[in-house]
Design a protein around this motif. Sequence first.
Motif, PDB file in Angstrom:
ATOM      1  N   LYS A  40       0.840  -1.196   0.000  1.00  0.00           N
ATOM      2  CA  LYS A  40       0.000   0.000   0.000  1.00  0.00           C
ATOM      3  C   LYS A  40       0.879   1.251   0.000  1.00  0.00           C
ATOM      4  CE  LYS A  40      -3.169  -2.703   2.818  1.00  0.00           C
ATOM      5  NZ  LYS A  40      -3.820  -2.824   4.139  1.00  0.00           N
ATOM      6  N   ILE A  41       0.578   2.149  -0.929  1.00  0.00           N
ATOM      7  CA  ILE A  41       1.422   3.320  -1.152  1.00  0.00           C
ATOM      8  C   ILE A  41       0.557   4.572  -1.176  1.00  0.00           C
ATOM      9  CG2 ILE A  41       3.060   4.424  -2.746  1.00  0.00           C
ATOM     10  CD1 ILE A  41       3.519   1.502  -3.870  1.00  0.00           C
ATOM     11  N   VAL A  42       0.959   5.587  -0.414  1.00  0.00           N
ATOM     12  CA  VAL A  42       0.301   6.888  -0.427  1.00  0.00           C
ATOM     13  C   VAL A  42       1.268   7.908  -1.015  1.00  0.00           C
ATOM     14  CG1 VAL A  42      -0.553   8.775   1.043  1.00  0.00           C
ATOM     15  CG2 VAL A  42      -1.282   6.426   1.479  1.00  0.00           C
ATOM     16  N   VAL A  43       0.742   8.794  -1.871  1.00  0.00           N
ATOM     17  CA  VAL A  43       1.559   9.800  -2.553  1.00  0.00           C
ATOM     18  C   VAL A  43       1.090  11.191  -2.141  1.00  0.00           C
ATOM     19  CG1 VAL A  43       2.371  10.678  -4.772  1.00  0.00           C
ATOM     20  CG2 VAL A  43       1.780   8.252  -4.525  1.00  0.00           C
ATOM     21  N   THR A  44       2.005  12.023  -1.669  1.00  0.00           N
ATOM     22  CA  THR A  44       1.720  13.424  -1.364  1.00  0.00           C
ATOM     23  C   THR A  44       2.849  14.279  -1.918  1.00  0.00           C
ATOM     24  OG1 THR A  44       2.881  13.371   0.767  1.00  0.00           O
ATOM     25  CG2 THR A  44       0.532  12.830   0.786  1.00  0.00           C
ATOM     26  N   HIS A  45       2.578  15.574  -2.084  1.00  0.00           N
ATOM     27  CA  HIS A  45       3.689  16.457  -2.450  1.00  0.00           C
ATOM     28  C   HIS A  45       4.525  16.800  -1.224  1.00  0.00           C
ATOM     29  CE1 HIS A  45       6.135  19.449  -4.366  1.00  0.00           C
ATOM     30  NE2 HIS A  45       5.705  20.388  -3.536  1.00  0.00           N
ATOM     31  N   HIS A  46       3.858  17.211  -0.152  1.00  0.00           N
ATOM     32  CA  HIS A  46       4.577  17.658   1.038  1.00  0.00           C
ATOM     33  C   HIS A  46       4.983  16.457   1.893  1.00  0.00           C
ATOM     34  CE1 HIS A  46       2.403  21.252  -0.328  1.00  0.00           C
ATOM     35  NE2 HIS A  46       3.429  21.904   0.174  1.00  0.00           N
ATOM     36  N   PRO A  47       6.143  16.528   2.522  1.00  0.00           N
ATOM     37  CA  PRO A  47       6.736  15.333   3.139  1.00  0.00           C
ATOM     38  C   PRO A  47       6.223  15.028   4.541  1.00  0.00           C
ATOM     39  CG  PRO A  47       8.242  17.186   3.320  1.00  0.00           C
ATOM     40  CD  PRO A  47       7.075  17.674   2.507  1.00  0.00           C
ATOM     41  N   PHE A  48       6.336  13.770   4.917  1.00  0.00           N
ATOM     42  CA  PHE A  48       6.082  13.303   6.276  1.00  0.00           C
ATOM     43  C   PHE A  48       7.372  13.171   7.080  1.00  0.00           C
ATOM     44  CE2 PHE A  48       2.077  12.248   4.439  1.00  0.00           C
ATOM     45  CZ  PHE A  48       1.169  12.146   5.484  1.00  0.00           C
ATOM     46  N   ASP A  49       8.500  13.294   6.422  1.00  0.00           N
ATOM     47  CA  ASP A  49       9.789  13.188   7.107  1.00  0.00           C
ATOM     48  C   ASP A  49      10.744  14.162   6.438  1.00  0.00           C
ATOM     49  OD1 ASP A  49      11.537  12.124   9.065  1.00  0.00           O
ATOM     50  OD2 ASP A  49      12.448  10.803   7.580  1.00  0.00           O
ATOM     51  N   LEU A  50      11.826  14.511   7.131  1.00  0.00           N
ATOM     52  CA  LEU A  50      12.770  15.508   6.630  1.00  0.00           C
ATOM     53  C   LEU A  50      14.201  15.036   6.833  1.00  0.00           C
ATOM     54  CD1 LEU A  50      11.121  18.592   8.376  1.00  0.00           C
ATOM     55  CD2 LEU A  50      10.866  17.977   5.964  1.00  0.00           C
ATOM     56  N   PRO A  51      15.091  15.381   5.896  1.00  0.00           N
ATOM     57  CA  PRO A  51      16.508  15.146   6.164  1.00  0.00           C
ATOM     58  C   PRO A  51      16.962  15.992   7.349  1.00  0.00           C
ATOM     59  CG  PRO A  51      16.116  15.694   3.850  1.00  0.00           C
ATOM     60  CD  PRO A  51      14.853  15.988   4.597  1.00  0.00           C
ATOM     61  N   GLU A  52      18.058  15.621   7.938  1.00  0.00           N
ATOM     62  CA  GLU A  52      18.599  16.367   9.076  1.00  0.00           C
ATOM     63  C   GLU A  52      18.876  17.817   8.692  1.00  0.00           C
ATOM     64  OE1 GLU A  52      22.182  15.882  12.409  1.00  0.00           O
ATOM     65  OE2 GLU A  52      21.972  14.456  10.756  1.00  0.00           O
TER      66      GLU A  52
END
Length: 269
Positions: free
Chosen positions: A145-157
């Motif tokens: 199952k895959i969800v696609v969004t433009h804005h992220p749920f996680d960020l690089p350091e």
Amino acid sequence: MRTLVHLSDLHFGRVDKAILQPLIDRIKAIEPHVIVISGDLTQRARSAEFVEARKFLDELPSPQIVVPGNHDVPLYNLFDRFFRALDKYQKHITEDLSPFHVDEEIAVLGINTARSFTIKEGRINARQIAEIKARMCRLAPEVTKIVVTHHPFDLPENSPHGVVGRARQAMVAIANCGVDVILSGHLHLSHTGHSAERFDVGGHSSLIIQAGTATSTRGRGEQNAFNVIRIDGKMIRIERNFWQPEGSLFGIAGTEQFEETARGWVRAA
């Protein structure tokens, strides 16, 4: 096995045109089962930019799951921004703001996080969270199952950006439905994270995969790039394809492999 090509942040209106045909050729050679484009198809949501983006999409294989980004909402025309925010996107790209593809191995759901009242950031609303539940919770556990969004749920350091608004509420639904992967863009940087590192939602951990910008001249220190994601049951392999100017082609510059365990998706040995 299923193969996905994950593109993001095309930014027609500010693209490196020398990249376009090599990118199209590379994607066709991969022969993906699904193409995912996680937003920002244009630079300033102008009609001419959407026409260019549409022409590019028509050169690529189908099916395609496409969602808008914040750059696909008009910036300077305030009437259009607040009353016709995605009219041009829906006219030229797709009317469907919740595109969905499902087969016996994968399910891919697009969620629109672009909003008129924010310049850069985005949000998920209660109706969209309900749609994630309706689409994903009913699927068999063997379906990835895959969800696609433009804005992220996680960020690089050390990223100056924030995660998508209402991320935690959405992650509860994502965890309850056993969503395996979240694909996003916005940052113009390639990155892989695990939802459990940021959200405590009952021990479930989804893979959070960011794509860099495929064609924009605004690379933020990274060459133009896109992801190839190969899904084979309980194994997921991510191939990072980067633009190589010396050869005028895209080539694999790094791979990551993950396996599903009782603790969620973890990096394979």
